[in-house]
Design a protein around this motif. Structure first.
Motif, PDB file in Angstrom:
ATOM      1  N   LEU A  78     -12.619  51.316  61.175  1.00  0.00           N
ATOM      2  CA  LEU A  78     -13.482  50.288  60.612  1.00  0.00           C
ATOM      3  C   LEU A  78     -12.689  49.429  59.639  1.00  0.00           C
ATOM      4  CD1 LEU A  78     -16.618  52.512  60.005  1.00  0.00           C
ATOM      5  CD2 LEU A  78     -16.363  50.759  61.766  1.00  0.00           C
ATOM      6  N   ARG A  79     -13.017  48.139  59.609  1.00  0.00           N
ATOM      7  CA  ARG A  79     -12.250  47.193  58.802  1.00  0.00           C
ATOM      8  C   ARG A  79     -12.933  46.959  57.463  1.00  0.00           C
ATOM      9  NH1 ARG A  79     -12.024  44.576  63.974  1.00  0.00           N
ATOM     10  NH2 ARG A  79     -13.702  43.172  63.331  1.00  0.00           N
ATOM     11  N   GLY A  80     -12.284  47.380  56.409  1.00  0.00           N
ATOM     12  CA  GLY A  80     -12.789  47.107  55.077  1.00  0.00           C
ATOM     13  C   GLY A  80     -13.723  48.182  54.557  1.00  0.00           C
ATOM     14  N   ARG A  81     -13.780  48.282  53.234  1.00  0.00           N
ATOM     15  CA  ARG A  81     -14.599  49.307  52.602  1.00  0.00           C
ATOM     16  C   ARG A  81     -16.084  49.079  52.838  1.00  0.00           C
ATOM     17  NH1 ARG A  81     -15.318  54.247  52.163  1.00  0.00           N
ATOM     18  NH2 ARG A  81     -16.381  54.969  50.271  1.00  0.00           N
ATOM     19  N   ALA A  82     -16.507  47.834  52.972  1.00  0.00           N
ATOM     20  CA  ALA A  82     -17.929  47.554  53.183  1.00  0.00           C
ATOM     21  C   ALA A  82     -18.405  48.164  54.494  1.00  0.00           C
ATOM     22  CB  ALA A  82     -18.183  46.049  53.162  1.00  0.00           C
ATOM     23  N   PHE A  87     -21.115  52.613  57.490  1.00  0.00           N
ATOM     24  CA  PHE A  87     -21.098  53.718  58.440  1.00  0.00           C
ATOM     25  C   PHE A  87     -21.465  55.028  57.761  1.00  0.00           C
ATOM     26  CE2 PHE A  87     -18.638  57.267  60.239  1.00  0.00           C
ATOM     27  CZ  PHE A  87     -19.252  57.347  61.484  1.00  0.00           C
ATOM     28  N   GLU A  88     -20.844  55.302  56.610  1.00  0.00           N
ATOM     29  CA  GLU A  88     -21.101  56.552  55.892  1.00  0.00           C
ATOM     30  C   GLU A  88     -22.566  56.673  55.482  1.00  0.00           C
ATOM     31  OE1 GLU A  88     -18.394  56.252  52.673  1.00  0.00           O
ATOM     32  OE2 GLU A  88     -16.608  56.528  53.933  1.00  0.00           O
ATOM     33  N   ARG A 295     -24.154  62.797  64.509  1.00  0.00           N
ATOM     34  CA  ARG A 295     -23.652  61.918  63.462  1.00  0.00           C
ATOM     35  C   ARG A 295     -23.272  62.619  62.188  1.00  0.00           C
ATOM     36  NH1 ARG A 295     -22.070  59.565  59.558  1.00  0.00           N
ATOM     37  NH2 ARG A 295     -22.786  57.626  58.725  1.00  0.00           N
ATOM     38  N   GLY A 296     -23.766  63.315  61.697  1.00  0.00           N
ATOM     39  CA  GLY A 296     -23.446  63.694  60.412  1.00  0.00           C
ATOM     40  C   GLY A 296     -24.014  64.831  60.023  1.00  0.00           C
TER      41      GLY A 296
END
Length: 305
Positions: A78-82, A87-88, A295-296
């Motif tokens: 994924l691109r970038g912290r945002a 996602f998290e 997912r999680g």
């Protein structure tokens, strides 16, 4: 052998209600001594003896049990912290419709082995496990899903890498899809040994994964806010790898209060030989180390020490 901690930040585990405050030392626990170490080592040998050659071990090896992530981000990550935070936190927005019902079952395939039939996860259930947050609708940064289709992915399992049915999520701005395994794991077998009583420590929280060569295993272990971190030792036999979690206690000469909360830490064990089809077991529970399903997750459970 001693575990080698990863260089990752510790994350506090929320405790239901107010944070508890105790006397000196976290949760009032006494420092671990040599008798504790001997008891834990004896327990690890008992767990290995109970599992090795047992019907439970056979059932484990003939089932489908993920040994790592069943969700894979787009190629390159994924691109970038945002986007990572979206996602998290499970902030997804669906543009369009999900596929309707399809086949009820699919196949898990290992190289050179007979395929295993398992029930499939429908698209709506899969998407709900990803999009767990409602804040995406309120303008928070999110990931936009533009298409969902059936496909396949590779998953690390207790029997080695397997090819499994998957849902492929096309995300706005990404050339390759996010993948999520679309097959239900097998039911864990009933363990041949019960949970340990009156032994120090907390059970392992989760299996993160194994390296491609199987020579290292990463888990999430819990430890207290006022100690020096988690330690995990591995007892290797021909049929199992028994992991013993404990903590390194910090010498405290003062009477300063300590919050009674747990923190999560990723810990990696380097093994003498590849895991292969050996069962990864938790010394304290006598069960296979828990893994993420879809997912999680297992979730972050409130834990007091």
């Amino acid at each position: 052998m001693l575990a080698r901690p990863l260089r990752v930040p510790l994350v506090a585990v929320a405790v239901s209600g107010a944070v508890l405050v105790t006397g000196s030392g976290c949760g009032g626990e006494a420092p671990r001594d040599s008798s504790d170490d001997a008891a834990l080592a004896d327990r690890a040998r008992q767990v290995a003896k109970a599992w090795d050659g047992s019907p439970a071990a056979t059932a484990w090896r003939t089932g489908y049990h993920p040994a790592g992530e069943t969700v894979r981000p787009p190629r390159g990550g994924l691109r970038g912290r945002a986007d990572e935070r979206a996602f998290e936190d499970g902030r997804f927005v669906l543009r369009g419709k999900l596929p309707g019902p399809g086949p009820r079952g699919g196949w898990v395939r290992w190289p050179g082995e007979r395929a295993l039939a398992r029930p499939l996860v429908e698209a709506d259930e899969s998407y709900r496990s990803l999009a767990v947050s409602r804040s995406a609708a309120t303008g928070e940064p999110h990931l936009t899903v533009t298409r969902v289709e059936r496909g396949e992915m590779r998953v690390a399992t207790s029997r080695g890498p397997a090819t499994v049915p998957a849902w492929l999520y096309t995300l706005d701005g990404y050339a390759s899809p996010l993948k999520q395994a679309a097959v239900h794991p097998s039911k864990p077998p009933r363990p041949p040994i019960g949970r340990a009583r009156d032994l120090p420590g907390l059970p392992l929280e989760q299996l993160v994964g194994t390296t491609a060569d199987g020579r290292a295993v990463t888990v999430i272990a819990l430890h207290g806010a006022c100690d020096d971190g988690a330690v995990v030792k591995a007892l290797e036999t021909d049929g199992s790898v028994v992991l013993t979690p404990s903590v390194e206690k910090r010498d405290r000469d003062d009477d300063a209060p300590c919050t009674s909360q747990a923190e999560m830490q990723q810990v990696t064990m380097e093994l003498d030989r590849p895991v292969g089809e050996r069962v990864l077991l938790d010394t304290l529970t006598g069960r296979p180390v828990p893994y993420k399903d879809m997912r999680g997750s297992k979730g972050v459970r409130g834990t007091t020490l």
